[in-house]
Design a protein around this motif. Structure first.
Motif, PDB file in Angstrom:
ATOM      1  N   MET A 234      30.033  56.641  -5.526  1.00  0.00           N
ATOM      2  CA  MET A 234      31.062  57.198  -6.582  1.00  0.00           C
ATOM      3  C   MET A 234      30.456  57.508  -7.806  1.00  0.00           C
ATOM      4  N   ALA A 235      31.198  58.607  -8.483  1.00  0.00           N
ATOM      5  CA  ALA A 235      30.954  59.017  -9.721  1.00  0.00           C
ATOM      6  C   ALA A 235      31.049  58.011 -10.955  1.00  0.00           C
ATOM      7  N   ASN A 236      31.585  56.879 -10.458  1.00  0.00           N
ATOM      8  CA  ASN A 236      31.546  55.798 -11.410  1.00  0.00           C
ATOM      9  C   ASN A 236      30.617  54.636 -10.973  1.00  0.00           C
ATOM     10  N   GLY A 237      29.621  54.967  -9.824  1.00  0.00           N
ATOM     11  CA  GLY A 237      28.950  53.939  -9.589  1.00  0.00           C
ATOM     12  C   GLY A 237      27.888  53.555 -10.269  1.00  0.00           C
ATOM     13  N   HIS A 238      27.037  52.642 -10.045  1.00  0.00           N
ATOM     14  CA  HIS A 238      25.923  51.915 -10.528  1.00  0.00           C
ATOM     15  C   HIS A 238      24.849  52.952 -10.642  1.00  0.00           C
ATOM     16  N   PRO A 239      24.070  53.227 -11.505  1.00  0.00           N
ATOM     17  CA  PRO A 239      22.990  54.418 -11.627  1.00  0.00           C
ATOM     18  C   PRO A 239      22.195  54.036 -10.437  1.00  0.00           C
ATOM     19  N   ALA A 240      21.743  52.910  -9.931  1.00  0.00           N
ATOM     20  CA  ALA A 240      20.793  52.724  -8.866  1.00  0.00           C
ATOM     21  C   ALA A 240      21.417  53.263  -7.608  1.00  0.00           C
ATOM     22  N   VAL A 241      22.954  52.984  -7.608  1.00  0.00           N
ATOM     23  CA  VAL A 241      23.388  53.599  -6.349  1.00  0.00           C
ATOM     24  C   VAL A 241      23.232  55.217  -6.299  1.00  0.00           C
ATOM     25  N   ARG A 242      23.946  55.428  -7.466  1.00  0.00           N
ATOM     26  CA  ARG A 242      23.741  57.286  -7.486  1.00  0.00           C
ATOM     27  C   ARG A 242      22.639  57.618  -7.552  1.00  0.00           C
ATOM     28  N   ALA A 243      21.431  57.111  -7.845  1.00  0.00           N
ATOM     29  CA  ALA A 243      20.111  57.746  -7.604  1.00  0.00           C
ATOM     30  C   ALA A 243      19.732  57.411  -6.168  1.00  0.00           C
ATOM     31  N   ALA A 244      20.287  56.576  -5.322  1.00  0.00           N
ATOM     32  CA  ALA A 244      19.679  56.294  -3.863  1.00  0.00           C
ATOM     33  C   ALA A 244      20.458  57.094  -3.145  1.00  0.00           C
ATOM     34  N   ALA A 245      21.806  57.589  -3.431  1.00  0.00           N
ATOM     35  CA  ALA A 245      22.541  58.217  -2.618  1.00  0.00           C
ATOM     36  C   ALA A 245      22.239  59.732  -2.113  1.00  0.00           C
ATOM     37  N   HIS A 246      22.689  60.215  -1.004  1.00  0.00           N
ATOM     38  CA  HIS A 246      22.498  61.569  -0.631  1.00  0.00           C
ATOM     39  C   HIS A 246      23.440  62.446  -1.300  1.00  0.00           C
ATOM     40  N   ASP A 247      24.494  62.054  -1.915  1.00  0.00           N
ATOM     41  CA  ASP A 247      25.515  62.813  -2.673  1.00  0.00           C
ATOM     42  C   ASP A 247      26.215  61.934  -3.573  1.00  0.00           C
ATOM     43  N   VAL A 248      26.957  62.554  -4.199  1.00  0.00           N
ATOM     44  CA  VAL A 248      27.788  61.847  -5.519  1.00  0.00           C
ATOM     45  C   VAL A 248      29.241  62.502  -5.610  1.00  0.00           C
ATOM     46  N   THR A 249      30.293  61.672  -5.437  1.00  0.00           N
ATOM     47  CA  THR A 249      31.459  62.228  -5.640  1.00  0.00           C
ATOM     48  C   THR A 249      31.679  63.039  -7.041  1.00  0.00           C
ATOM     49  N   SER A 250      32.581  64.104  -6.967  1.00  0.00           N
ATOM     50  CA  SER A 250      32.947  64.661  -8.265  1.00  0.00           C
ATOM     51  C   SER A 250      33.934  63.971  -8.914  1.00  0.00           C
ATOM     52  N   ALA A 251      34.590  62.742  -8.330  1.00  0.00           N
ATOM     53  CA  ALA A 251      35.602  62.246  -9.087  1.00  0.00           C
ATOM     54  C   ALA A 251      35.414  60.464  -8.998  1.00  0.00           C
ATOM     55  N   THR A 252      36.021  59.857  -9.668  1.00  0.00           N
ATOM     56  CA  THR A 252      35.873  58.351  -9.714  1.00  0.00           C
ATOM     57  C   THR A 252      36.852  57.875  -8.717  1.00  0.00           C
ATOM     58  N   ASN A 253      36.861  56.674  -8.407  1.00  0.00           N
ATOM     59  CA  ASN A 253      37.783  55.913  -7.622  1.00  0.00           C
ATOM     60  C   ASN A 253      39.265  55.973  -8.629  1.00  0.00           C
ATOM     61  N   GLU A 254      39.256  56.113  -9.879  1.00  0.00           N
ATOM     62  CA  GLU A 254      40.448  56.329 -10.226  1.00  0.00           C
ATOM     63  C   GLU A 254      41.106  57.755 -10.225  1.00  0.00           C
ATOM     64  N   ASP A 255      40.357  58.521  -9.859  1.00  0.00           N
ATOM     65  CA  ASP A 255      40.812  59.995  -9.430  1.00  0.00           C
ATOM     66  C   ASP A 255      40.617  60.417  -7.946  1.00  0.00           C
ATOM     67  N   ASP A 256      40.801  59.495  -7.115  1.00  0.00           N
ATOM     68  CA  ASP A 256      40.651  59.858  -5.646  1.00  0.00           C
ATOM     69  C   ASP A 256      39.532  60.334  -5.242  1.00  0.00           C
ATOM     70  N   GLY A 257      38.164  59.751  -5.526  1.00  0.00           N
ATOM     71  CA  GLY A 257      36.965  60.546  -5.455  1.00  0.00           C
ATOM     72  C   GLY A 257      36.528  60.510  -3.989  1.00  0.00           C
ATOM     73  N   VAL A 258      36.981  59.487  -3.161  1.00  0.00           N
ATOM     74  CA  VAL A 258      36.679  59.262  -1.733  1.00  0.00           C
ATOM     75  C   VAL A 258      37.725  60.713  -1.008  1.00  0.00           C
ATOM     76  N   ALA A 259      39.001  60.634  -1.487  1.00  0.00           N
ATOM     77  CA  ALA A 259      39.776  61.349  -0.819  1.00  0.00           C
ATOM     78  C   ALA A 259      39.369  63.087  -1.097  1.00  0.00           C
ATOM     79  N   VAL A 260      39.045  63.332  -2.262  1.00  0.00           N
ATOM     80  CA  VAL A 260      38.543  64.422  -2.664  1.00  0.00           C
ATOM     81  C   VAL A 260      37.441  65.122  -1.906  1.00  0.00           C
ATOM     82  N   TYR A 261      36.537  64.092  -1.793  1.00  0.00           N
ATOM     83  CA  TYR A 261      35.226  64.453  -0.977  1.00  0.00           C
ATOM     84  C   TYR A 261      35.555  64.764   0.354  1.00  0.00           C
ATOM     85  N   LEU A 262      36.368  63.647   1.030  1.00  0.00           N
ATOM     86  CA  LEU A 262      36.785  64.136   2.641  1.00  0.00           C
ATOM     87  C   LEU A 262      37.503  65.213   2.695  1.00  0.00           C
TER      88      LEU A 262
END
Length: 273
Positions: A234-262
């Motif tokens: 998630m865009a609002n995620g922990h720095p270590a999580v953002r660094a390890a992930a294959h991708d990062v959402t363009s929006a936070t959980n407050e702005d429907d980040g999962v829905a936007v990505y899907l």
């Protein structure tokens, strides 16, 4: 990539700060289900905290809860797989921590988190005070039954550093992680993570890791995100999580980040003729 399985964390990922799931997110999950895509909720939450989420959805996917220790089927209200910490291991873990960390106090989630028992000194959230399934017990009683999770606190602590200290104390005995900045460490049986539990569920659906998209925001999501073919932080995620992930959402959980990505990756717009 159109996945065959979508796995998502809840708090900080699918769920907002107000503990609601947005209508847009509800609709996207409904579309996934209608398309035959398996949905798995993968959370640190105990079972007793799942129903407020199910009440907001139009689908009722299975849930991997307690950071992988229990897999819950809402249709039958049953635990279909469980890997708790056994009492002897629980006792050794607590003794190691008591010897190393001043002021440490404990709580345990039992039966996949249908029940929580805690030492009197362990701080409990206001929403769980006087809750029938939550209550104080003696230290000795805490160790008498298997636990989905052992919860560890020692006053105000920096989350990542305290998790590392607990993990060092329990190396080879149990898994230590955290899912908040509150300084509480969550301990599972050795080898139990969101990743190992999700891999098992995927196998049961004949789905490979490459066919999985997983979403998360905190260190307890790392094993799941690195196992999945596409782990999305998630865009609002922990720095270590953002660094390890294959991708990062363009929006936070407050702005429907999962829905936007899907919507973008699973339901691309159809080109006009």
């Amino acid at each position: 990539m159109t996945p065959r399985l979508v796995a998502t964390d809840l708090d900080g990922t699918l769920v907002g700060r107000d503990r609601t799931v947005s209508p847009r997110t509800v609709e996207v999950l409904h579309r996934l289900d209608a398309a035959g895509i398996v949905i798995v909720l993968v959370t640190g939450r105990p079972i007793r905290w799942l129903h407020p989420v199910y009440d907001q959805l139009t689908v009722r996917p299975i849930a991997i809860c307690a950071n992988g220790a229990a897999t819950y089927h809402p249709g039958t209200d049953s635990i279909v797989h469980s890997t708790p910490i056994e009492p002897s291991t629980l006792a050794e873990a607590c003794e190691r921590l008591r010897a190393k960390i001043p002021g440490v106090v404990f709580a345990v989630e039992r039966d996949g988190g249908r029940q929580m028992r805690h030492e009197v000194e362990f701080p409990v959230g206001p929403w769980e005070v006087n809750h029938g399934s939550v209550g104080p017990v003696s230290y000795a009683e805490l160790l008498t039954r298997p636990a989905a999770k052992l919860l560890v606190r020692a006053g105000v602590q920096p989350a990542d550093e305290f998790t590392a200290l607990v993990g060092e104390c329990l190396d080879g005995l149990a898994e230590a992680t955290n899912s908040s900045s509150s300084g509480m460490v969550e301990v599972s049986a050795v080898g139990v993570t969101k990743g190992t539990a999700l891999a098992r569920v995927a196998r049961e659906h004949a789905v490979s890791a490459l066919e999985v998209i997983a979403f998360g925001d905190m260190p307890n999501d790392l094993a799941m995100l690195t196992w999945a073919g596409r782990g999305v932080a998630m865009a609002n995620g922990h720095p270590a999580v953002r660094a390890a992930a294959h991708d990062v959402t363009s929006a936070t959980n407050e702005d429907d980040g999962v829905a936007v990505y899907l919507e973008t990756h699973c339901f691309p717009p159809v080109a006009s003729p």
